[in-house]
Each structure stands twice: as structure tokens, then as C-alpha cells.
Design an enzyme around this catalytic site. Structure first.
Site, mmCIF file in Angstrom:
data_model
loop_
_atom_site.group_PDB
_atom_site.id
_atom_site.type_symbol
_atom_site.label_atom_id
_atom_site.label_comp_id
_atom_site.label_asym_id
_atom_site.label_seq_id
_atom_site.Cartn_x
_atom_site.Cartn_y
_atom_site.Cartn_z
ATOM 1 N N ARG A 238 0.854 -1.180 0.000
ATOM 2 C CA ARG A 238 0.000 0.000 0.000
ATOM 3 C C ARG A 238 0.893 1.235 0.000
ATOM 4 O O ARG A 238 1.931 1.266 0.683
ATOM 5 C CB ARG A 238 -0.937 0.024 1.217
ATOM 6 C CG ARG A 238 -2.098 -0.953 1.149
ATOM 7 C CD ARG A 238 -3.089 -0.555 0.052
ATOM 8 N NE ARG A 238 -4.290 -1.385 0.032
ATOM 9 C CZ ARG A 238 -4.435 -2.465 -0.717
ATOM 10 N NH1 ARG A 238 -3.428 -2.874 -1.480
ATOM 11 N NH2 ARG A 238 -5.570 -3.140 -0.701
ATOM 12 N N GLU A 267 -3.628 7.575 -4.398
ATOM 13 C CA GLU A 267 -4.104 7.044 -5.669
ATOM 14 C C GLU A 267 -5.469 7.631 -6.037
ATOM 15 O O GLU A 267 -6.305 7.815 -5.150
ATOM 16 C CB GLU A 267 -4.198 5.516 -5.590
ATOM 17 C CG GLU A 267 -2.851 4.845 -5.428
ATOM 18 C CD GLU A 267 -2.943 3.331 -5.341
ATOM 19 O OE1 GLU A 267 -4.039 2.791 -5.612
ATOM 20 O OE2 GLU A 267 -1.947 2.693 -5.001
ATOM 21 N N HIS A 285 -1.112 0.133 -9.868
ATOM 22 C CA HIS A 285 -1.757 -0.792 -8.937
ATOM 23 C C HIS A 285 -2.268 -2.029 -9.680
ATOM 24 O O HIS A 285 -3.454 -2.384 -9.608
ATOM 25 C CB HIS A 285 -2.904 -0.104 -8.199
ATOM 26 C CG HIS A 285 -3.180 -0.727 -6.841
ATOM 27 N ND1 HIS A 285 -3.566 0.006 -5.745
ATOM 28 C CD2 HIS A 285 -3.130 -2.012 -6.416
ATOM 29 C CE1 HIS A 285 -3.747 -0.793 -4.719
ATOM 30 N NE2 HIS A 285 -3.487 -2.025 -5.102
#
Length: 319
Positions: A238, A267, A285
């Protein structure tokens, strides 16, 4: 028949098990429902297969009949689990289906940044392509054979990365709050050390820890300064596990050799400074973005839903 809301279009092969057991409400003419559409539809459903959306208190409050939130992924930091628990709503995730695909992404980033693969690809496609052939020494990379890999978080994904490291001839260190049993360490040839030791000794550091209050900015300025100037940082966990601005400064000034990043602090926003760095490989991602993984994740999420509504505890309950 119970109603299940699926907020994103999944591979048909993955969603078939859901349709056998439930009435599935999912997008038919676009990739995903908007937040407004989710708020409109969620009061009528019994279960919610949550994908790519923040499940906050507003959504949970609107879900007057909701019994279970089946997260489509291993990380569930986008769900207000504490509030869901207060409301008596079960939360599940899909920890096993994501393992191999995410490990592949981590290793792909590692190879790409150490061997300057994406840098050379960009140069060959540019006006500098003739120049590149005559200046090979300027983009000579580093072999991963014989290097020390430091894995932060030796869970399923971390162990899958460690298995690959053995094949590539790397030496593996790992750190997490609780040391694993000896047989787990022997399976992946990994040695337990403190976080400081891992940062100081590793040529490559790969992050595989969940995002929690204790892991937010786990690698800040002080921790990054413990790494070798020749070291590389890989993050498929993350974004907020790293202090992104501190990382950028060290990449800009040569205090770190490079980074491979699949996740970011805010993000989908990526800082311009990261986009401009040649010693960084960036992906949007995509850790689980394979057809095989997506189908397996749908099956695992469906299993959580089916077992719950059959009256038994779902296999991957997180609250």
C-alpha cells in the site's frame, strides 16, 4: 433469493458461482457503478462484493439490509471495518487468490528497475535511439543474483516472493512484528532480523505488509536513510506504508538507487516528481491484474458469500 451488489464488472467465469446462488446486481453497460449508484442500490441488497470503492460510514448507513461485505482483494483498508462491526456486518477478503500474481508483480518491478528495462525501452522508442547503442555503459544495470533481498512482511505474498528469490540466487532477510516458526523460514530460506538490520543490509527491500495505523509511513525519512545508497525499494503493498515525499527526495539526490512502485499515497494521483525520475518504474496498482487472479478472486469472494448465507462462518472473515 438473496441479492448481492457487485460494483464492478468481473470476468463472467468468475461471477458464475454468484449467479448460481444469488440475484446479482452488477453493471451491464459500463465498468463500474458510481458512488451515487451504489448509495441508491445498496439499501435493497443482503451482500456487497466491494471493488474499487471506499466503503465508509455513509454507505454502511445506507445499507439497511446488509449482512456481509465481501472485499475483492486482500487489503481491506478501504472499508470502515470498525463501523461495519458495530453495525453487525461481516467483512471478508480474498487473501489466497492474490498471492502469486502480486509476487510476480513485485519480481517484475525488481527486474525492471535493477536492469533498466523500462528506461532502455523508452530510449529505444525516442529520438535518442541511435545514441543509446553507442552509450551502453550509461544504462548498465545490476544483477539480482547474489544480492540480499529484504522482505517486510513474510505472509502469503512475502513467502511467494521469497520462493522466487531462492530460484534467482538471492539471499533473503525478513522482518515482521512476530517471527515465523522455523519450518516456515526453512521453506523459503529466509532469516529473521530487525527492521533496522534489514534496511541496512539489503540490496533490495520489498514491502508486503498491510496498511494499518502502525504501518502508516513505516518507512519514513529516518528509515530510508538507513538503506544503502545502492539499494532499491519495491512496493506492491500500500502506498502510505512509505513516506512518498521522503522517498522522492532520496531518489532525486542519489541516496537511493531506484524504486519500483505499484502503489501510491494518494491514488490515483502520482506526484510529478516521481513521473520525471528515470530511476523509478511505475505501474498503476496492477498487482493482481491477471485474468487468472481476477477469476480466482471472484471465486474466493463468492465462497465467502455462499458459506455465510448457508449459515457457516466464511473462510476469510476479518472482523
Amino acid at each position: 433469493m438473496k441479492k448481492i451488489l457487485v460494483s464492478y464488472t468481473l470476468p463472467e467465469e468468475g461471477i458464475k458461482p454468484l449467479k448460481k446462488h444469488f440475484e446479482v446486481i452488477s453493471p451491464t453497460d459500463k465498468h463500474s457503478f458510481s458512488r451515487e449508484e451504489i448509495l441508491e442500490k445498496i439499501p435493497e441488497v443482503d451482500g456487497y462484493l466491494a471493488i474499487n470503492v471506499s466503503v465508509d460510514a455513509d454507505i454502511i448507513d445506507a445499507a439497511s439490509n446488509l449482512k456481509i461485505i465481501a472485499n475483492y482483494g486482500v487489503g481491506y483498508d478501504s472499508i470502515d471495518v470498525e463501523y461495519a462491526t458495530q453495525k453487525g456486518i461481516i467483512v471478508t477478503n480474498t487473501p489466497t487468490a492474490v498471492t502469486e500474481a502480486t509476487a510476480e508483480t513485485a519480481f517484475g518491478l525488481m527486474l525492471a528497475v535493477l536492469r533498466n528495462i523500462t528506461y532502455c525501452d523508452r530510449k529505444l522508442r525516442s529520438d535518442d535511439s541511435d545514441f543509446i547503442w553507442g552509450m551502453l555503459q550509461q544504462h548498465t544495470g545490476h544483477s539480482i543474483y547474489g544480492k540480499t533481498l529484504g522482505i517486510v512482511g513474510l505472509g502469503r505474498i512475502g513467502r511467494a516472493v521469497a520462493r522466487r528469490a531462492v530460484t534467482f540466487g538471492m539471499n533473503t532477510l525478513y522482518y515482521q512484528r512476530n517471527r515465523l516458526f522455523d519450518h516456515f523460514e526453512r521453506q523459503v530460506s529466509a532469516r529473521y532480523v530487525s527492521l533496522d538490520e534489514l534496511l541496512e543490509q539489503s540490496d533490495v527491500v520489498s514491502l508486503h505488509t498491510p496498511l494499518t495505523e502502525s504501518t502508516h509511513h513505516l518507512l519514513g525519512a529516518a528509515e530510508l536513510d538507513k538503506m544503502k545508497p545502492s539499494a532499491y525499494l519495491i512496493n506492491t503493498a500500500r502506498g502510505p506504508v512509505i513516506d512518498e515525499q521522503a522517498l522522492i527526495k532520496r531518489l532525486q539526490t542519489g541516496k537511493l538507487a531506484g524504486a519500483g512502485l505499484d502503489v501510491f499515497e494518494e491514488e490515483p494521483h502520482i506526484p510529478d516528481e516521481l513521473l520525471q525520475l528515470e530511476n523509478v518504474v511505475l505501474t498503476p496498482h496492477i498487482g493482481t491484474e491477471t485474468i487468472e487472479a481476477r477469476i480466482a478472486m471472484a471465486h474466493e469472494a463468492a465462497l465467502n458469500l455462499v458459506t455465510f448465507f448457508e449459515g457457516t462462518p466464511p473462510p476469510h472473515q476479518v472482523n
